[in-house]
Design a protein around this motif. Structure first.
Motif: not given
Length: 285
Positions: A35, A60, A63, A131, A133
């Protein structure tokens, strides 16, 4: 007003700020990237090194996050929980992010609410490095030029916290007058913004981003959050003249407290003091 004693020496300047220029834009975060890297690339493509994000959805996975927690050592007024790493894809409901620098590299501070694979809503502080995407998703961004949020040791709270510092202006095509702010502990959130705007001749402003903590919470509908340590994200916010002509901050927020309680709503002016920090960007409109 509620107050929490901090472990360090109180700093005289209660609002750290830097003037900047800014520009709002929409950004799609790339899948498969951390992220942090996805946000960095999106801002860089627009000519900005930092700014804020407001999130209204997204996925996500993997995560990782932490929640607010009591301090185990007394070195801080409150601290973080152990790290949670839920399995599968986590679906974001909302979030706010500050994108800046820490230790000479890009870094972010991000709070939000999300649904994990257990089907329940959770919230907290998203960890940048862990985290990823999972699917492309769009966010509302605001880049700043002439200022940057830098993570630096804060002697009052004993944390390393984002605060705005001046930076050389670039050619990022920034369009609006803006101020990067960090509110220090034990001052009412709305009153601090209203005072800042009065002192700087700002009649109307829009809030971008908004990441920090309050000492519990008191909402305009009468609801209260009693546990004192929270992680808070601003969903939307403005400062503008009220019916009586005085400046009034409107702050719609979401938060999680250290017992895992979640709350969303509009904060009551005058009864929501900052716990550790509150960082945001004011765009003059």
């Amino acid at each position: 007003m509620r107050e929490i004693v901090q472990p360090g020496v109180r700093v005289a300047e209660r609002i750290q700020w830097a003037e900047a220029r800014g520009r709002a834009f929409k950004l799609t975060l790339e899948s498969g990237l951390p992220l942090l890297e996805a946000a960095r690339r999106g801002f860089a493509a627009q000519g900005f090194a930092g700014g804020t994000l407001n999130i209204t959805g997204g996925a996500l996975g993997p995560f990782a996050y932490v929640m607010p927690a009591l301090s185990k050592t007394g070195a801080n007024a409150a601290f973080y929980s152990d790290t949670f790493r839920p399995a599968g894809i986590t679906r974001l409901k909302l979030g706010a992010m500050t994108l800046g620098e820490r230790d000479g590299a890009p870094f972010f501070h991000c709070h939000g609410l999300w649904t994990e694979t257990d089907g329940h809503l959770h919230g907290g502080h998203i960890l940048p490095e862990e985290s990823i995407v999972a699917e492309p998703f769009a966010v509302e961004a605001f880049g700043i030029d002439g200022a940057m949020f830098m993570a630096e040791p804060d002697g009052e709270t004993n944390f390393k916290l984002f605060g705005p510092v001046a930076r050389a202006v670039t050619d990022a095509r920034a369009e609006s007058r803006a101020f990067a702010l960090r509110l220090r502990p034990n001052q009412d959130f709305a009153a601090a913004l209203e005072t800042f705007c009065r002192l700087h001749g700002i009649l109307r402003a829009r809030i971008h981003g908004g990441v920090g903590s309050t000492i519990g919470a008191h909402f305009t509908d009468g609801r209260t959050v009693v546990p004192f340590a929270t992680e808070l994200a601003i969903r939307a916010g403005t400062v503008a003249p009220g019916a009586d002509g005085t400046l009034q901050a409107t702050l719609d927020v979401a938060l999680v407290d250290y017992l895992g309680g979640l709350a969303e709503g509009r904060l009551m002016r005058g009864d929501n003091p900052v716990l550790m920090t509150m960082e945001l960007v004011l765009e003059v409109v």
